[in-house]
Write a protein that holds these residues in place. Structure first.
Motif, short mmCIF file in Angstrom:
data_model
loop_
_atom_site.label_atom_id
_atom_site.label_comp_id
_atom_site.label_asym_id
_atom_site.label_seq_id
_atom_site.Cartn_x
_atom_site.Cartn_y
_atom_site.Cartn_z
N LYS A 186 54.25 30.55 -60.61
CA LYS A 186 55.16 29.92 -61.58
C LYS A 186 55.97 28.79 -60.93
O LYS A 186 56.34 27.82 -61.58
CB LYS A 186 56.14 30.96 -62.15
CG LYS A 186 55.52 31.88 -63.19
CD LYS A 186 56.60 32.75 -63.82
CE LYS A 186 55.99 33.80 -64.74
NZ LYS A 186 57.01 34.68 -65.33
N SER A 218 68.67 38.04 -69.37
CA SER A 218 68.35 37.27 -70.57
C SER A 218 69.56 36.41 -70.95
O SER A 218 70.66 36.64 -70.44
CB SER A 218 68.02 38.23 -71.72
OG SER A 218 69.19 38.95 -72.07
N CYS A 256 54.78 53.01 -73.12
CA CYS A 256 55.09 52.42 -71.81
C CYS A 256 53.93 51.59 -71.30
O CYS A 256 54.13 50.49 -70.78
CB CYS A 256 55.39 53.51 -70.78
SG CYS A 256 57.07 54.12 -70.85
N ARG A 257 52.70 52.11 -71.45
CA ARG A 257 51.54 51.38 -70.94
C ARG A 257 51.35 50.08 -71.72
O ARG A 257 50.98 49.05 -71.15
CB ARG A 257 50.28 52.25 -71.02
CG ARG A 257 50.32 53.55 -70.19
CD ARG A 257 50.38 53.34 -68.69
NE ARG A 257 51.68 52.99 -68.16
CZ ARG A 257 52.72 53.82 -68.01
NH1 ARG A 257 52.62 55.07 -68.38
NH2 ARG A 257 53.86 53.39 -67.48
N LEU A 275 53.71 48.31 -73.23
CA LEU A 275 54.78 47.41 -72.82
C LEU A 275 54.51 46.86 -71.42
O LEU A 275 54.75 45.67 -71.14
CB LEU A 275 56.09 48.20 -72.85
CG LEU A 275 57.40 47.49 -73.03
CD1 LEU A 275 57.33 46.36 -74.02
CD2 LEU A 275 58.45 48.50 -73.44
N GLU A 276 54.00 47.71 -70.54
CA GLU A 276 53.66 47.32 -69.17
C GLU A 276 52.66 46.16 -69.19
O GLU A 276 52.85 45.15 -68.50
CB GLU A 276 53.06 48.54 -68.47
CG GLU A 276 52.83 48.43 -66.99
CD GLU A 276 52.36 49.79 -66.43
OE1 GLU A 276 53.12 50.77 -66.50
OE2 GLU A 276 51.22 49.86 -65.93
N ALA A 296 62.90 43.70 -73.91
CA ALA A 296 62.57 44.96 -73.21
C ALA A 296 63.77 45.47 -72.40
O ALA A 296 63.98 46.68 -72.30
CB ALA A 296 61.37 44.76 -72.30
N THR A 297 64.56 44.55 -71.84
CA THR A 297 65.68 45.00 -71.00
C THR A 297 66.77 45.69 -71.82
O THR A 297 67.65 46.32 -71.25
CB THR A 297 66.35 43.83 -70.22
OG1 THR A 297 66.91 42.91 -71.16
CG2 THR A 297 65.36 43.12 -69.32
N LEU A 321 54.32 42.96 -70.56
CA LEU A 321 55.26 42.35 -69.60
C LEU A 321 54.51 41.74 -68.42
O LEU A 321 54.91 40.69 -67.91
CB LEU A 321 56.28 43.39 -69.13
CG LEU A 321 57.29 43.82 -70.20
CD1 LEU A 321 58.10 45.03 -69.73
CD2 LEU A 321 58.22 42.68 -70.58
N PRO A 347 60.27 40.00 -72.58
CA PRO A 347 61.01 40.57 -71.44
C PRO A 347 62.50 40.78 -71.72
O PRO A 347 63.03 41.85 -71.43
CB PRO A 347 60.78 39.53 -70.33
CG PRO A 347 59.46 38.93 -70.64
CD PRO A 347 59.43 38.85 -72.16
N GLY A 348 63.15 39.78 -72.32
CA GLY A 348 64.57 39.92 -72.63
C GLY A 348 64.82 41.08 -73.57
O GLY A 348 65.77 41.86 -73.39
N PHE A 377 58.34 50.89 -67.72
CA PHE A 377 57.27 49.96 -68.11
C PHE A 377 57.27 48.68 -67.27
O PHE A 377 56.43 47.81 -67.47
CB PHE A 377 57.38 49.62 -69.59
CG PHE A 377 58.81 49.42 -70.04
CD1 PHE A 377 59.47 48.26 -69.74
CD2 PHE A 377 59.49 50.42 -70.73
CE1 PHE A 377 60.79 48.07 -70.12
CE2 PHE A 377 60.82 50.24 -71.13
CZ PHE A 377 61.46 49.06 -70.82
N TRP A 417 62.00 44.24 -65.52
CA TRP A 417 62.40 44.27 -66.93
C TRP A 417 62.83 45.63 -67.42
O TRP A 417 63.29 45.76 -68.55
CB TRP A 417 61.29 43.71 -67.81
CG TRP A 417 60.82 42.34 -67.41
CD1 TRP A 417 59.59 42.00 -66.93
CD2 TRP A 417 61.58 41.12 -67.43
NE1 TRP A 417 59.53 40.66 -66.66
CE2 TRP A 417 60.75 40.09 -66.96
CE3 TRP A 417 62.90 40.80 -67.80
CZ2 TRP A 417 61.18 38.76 -66.83
CZ3 TRP A 417 63.33 39.48 -67.68
CH2 TRP A 417 62.48 38.48 -67.21
N CYS A 456 53.46 38.46 -69.58
CA CYS A 456 54.60 37.52 -69.59
C CYS A 456 54.96 37.05 -68.18
O CYS A 456 55.41 35.93 -67.98
CB CYS A 456 55.83 38.17 -70.23
SG CYS A 456 55.60 38.53 -71.97
N ASP A 457 54.76 37.93 -67.19
CA ASP A 457 55.08 37.59 -65.80
C ASP A 457 53.99 36.74 -65.16
O ASP A 457 54.14 36.28 -64.03
CB ASP A 457 55.26 38.88 -64.97
CG ASP A 457 56.63 39.51 -65.19
OD1 ASP A 457 57.55 38.78 -65.57
OD2 ASP A 457 56.76 40.73 -64.96
N GLY A 458 52.86 36.56 -65.87
CA GLY A 458 51.76 35.79 -65.31
C GLY A 458 50.84 36.61 -64.42
O GLY A 458 50.10 36.07 -63.59
N CYS A 459 50.90 37.92 -64.55
CA CYS A 459 50.06 38.81 -63.73
C CYS A 459 48.79 39.26 -64.45
O CYS A 459 47.97 39.97 -63.87
CB CYS A 459 50.84 40.05 -63.30
SG CYS A 459 52.26 39.71 -62.27
#
Lengths: 304, 304
Positions: free
Chosen positions: B242, B77, A157-158, A160-161, A196-197, A164, A193-194, B146, B142, A167-170
């Motif tokens: 973004k 997605s 989880c960490r 993937l966190e 992961a969902t 992601l 992200p896609g 996570f 997402w 990917c979110d720009g954070c």
């Protein structure tokens, strides 16, 4: 009446070992028999399938087994225990001729004699203390999302966190995040992200733990491992504290489960423990099923 | 051909609004239509049921609707979009006569005109930016475990985590942990672990957010809220970044969803934002379905 049985009933597979005093033995494997992972119906079916395989090979049956030990993942509450007892007894077992316990307990007996503490860090995480009377105490392992801290699921989880959040720009880019995307089968990091969902199984998330546990060194991964190890060490300490003073015998500490096969992560857990518990550490047993056989023999000796 | 339709398809319910230019309107509600929460089959059934109710009451049908907006939770997605399009078109809708989007977008239009950013913090969390051409960018949302940091699910997990760590002997007692046990229906705090192992639905965990968001002040709860607010503020900033510079029109920021009904939590998110975004804040719309109607009218005007 001269057989002993050990069942290691997990969230992904069931491993069974039937052994006679003369050393003759039979092994079987079937699907998951944790009611939490596959539900009661499939769990019973997989357990029955594994046992039937043993009976067919050996000619034995429940009545020719002196004592059986069922170490079942997901056996967490009196309600769970009632469900497992009904299941086991519907397969021909009589009360008193078998021991039902959480699968952490055979893992302890596979490595040591009580008193002691076993930490399992696999898909989930749990610490269990056991005294010489066989009484157990426990910490952790109550569920993904809010317990099982420091486990394979938690590490995944960490990972993937972080990926992601990039990917979110954070978060800034880090090369190891590419491995997260690759391990999950995403075409590229940007498309993670896609992917992961669509994740709906804890074991797929837990598989990402290997990305954090292995590969090139990275300060970001190190920070995750240090946090995870602190969580696991807290579970060990909590179980040891609940167990209380065990006069006249040294406490044994066993670290086991898939995550503890990473010597680096195991060392971090060890370093996060107080000296007394560090010194209690003994090597994990090769085969958890052996712990069940040892428990079965002890129970038979007690029952006379 | 003079009706507009707005569908707010969520993880727990679907709210539908059908409105004519003269103000005549019909509303319907049915079960969840998020494919992520109930699966494709039930999602389609619930969507069909809600639409049928509107058609029965109004005498209208897909062909008498000038434009429909389907704001669907779980539309994350290109694959999700394809599933939803198939579902919607199987119910009699023709391409070009409807807009499919994530349910965050109508929530923005219910409160403001683009350009701007909407943060939804309900069971999950997501920030979406939209420019004047209707192009969207997104951060977060997402998946539980996570992503969806700072959401109701996330707050509920942190509450449960603290309560279970207390039960395990890893944390000192705090009175608010009793409320966690009560909210989950455990007979007492000490029996919370057994109850927790039966939790299998994200919405039940998210319901625990109210314990953190309300009740007596507590430094432990404050720390959780501050971390959650920082996560949500990061999503807002990522979506705004973004979106990029939007010359000639002021950016609007909308904070909405169940968690943002806590004025305290909303204030913490606001405080965690840079001044520019703080000043962009506008009140959330009362009814997300109104946003869908506004979007439908804009689409119809564009289509001529």
């Amino acid at each position: 009446m001269d057989w002993f049985l050990s069942v290691d009933g997990g969230g992904t597979k069931t491993a069974l070992l039937l052994r006679r005093a003369d050393g003759q033995e039979y092994r079987a494997r079937s699907g998951a028999s944790s009611i939490k992972s596959v539900g009661e119906c499939a769990a019973r079916q997989n357990l029955a399938r594994g046992l039937d395989e043993l009976w067919a090979a050996s000619g034995a049956g429940p009545d020719s087994v002196t004592h059986g030990v069922f170490g079942m993942s997901g056996c967490d509450s009196p309600e769970d225990e009632a469900v497992y007892r009904t299941m086991i007894e519907s397969l021909g077992w009589r009360p008193g001729r078998y021991t039902l316990c959480n699968d952490a307990l055979p893992a302890f007996f596979a490595a040591a004699d009580p008193p002691g503490v076993v930490l399992i860090a696999g898909t989930g995480s749990i610490a269990m203390g056991v005294d010489r009377q066989g009484r157990t105490v426990r910490a952790g392992g109550w569920g993904y999302g809010f317990s099982d801290l420091g486990s394979g699921w938690w590490l995944g989880c960490r990972a993937l966190e972080q990926a992601l959040l990039y990917c979110d720009g954070c978060r800034p880019y880090r090369p190891w995040l590419e491995e997260v995307a690759r391990a999950l089968g995403a075409p590229c990091l940007e498309q993670l992200p896609g992917t992961a969902t669509t994740l709906d199984r804890a074991d797929r998330v837990a598989a990402l733990a290997s990305v954090v546990l292995g590969g090139e060194p990275d300060p970001n991964k190190d920070a995750i491992l240090a946090r995870g190890a602190a969580h696991l060490a807290a579970l060990v300490q909590a179980a040891a504290k609940k167990l209380g003073e065990q006069p006249g015998a040294p406490l044994r500490l066993v670290l086991t489960g898939g995550c503890m096969r990473s010597s680096r992560y195991a060392a971090l857990v060890r370093q996060a423990l107080p000296a007394g518990l560090q010194n209690a550490l003994v090597p994990a047993g090769e085969d958890p099923a052996e712990g069940g056989i040892r428990m079965a023999k002890r129970a038979a000796a007690r029952n006379g």
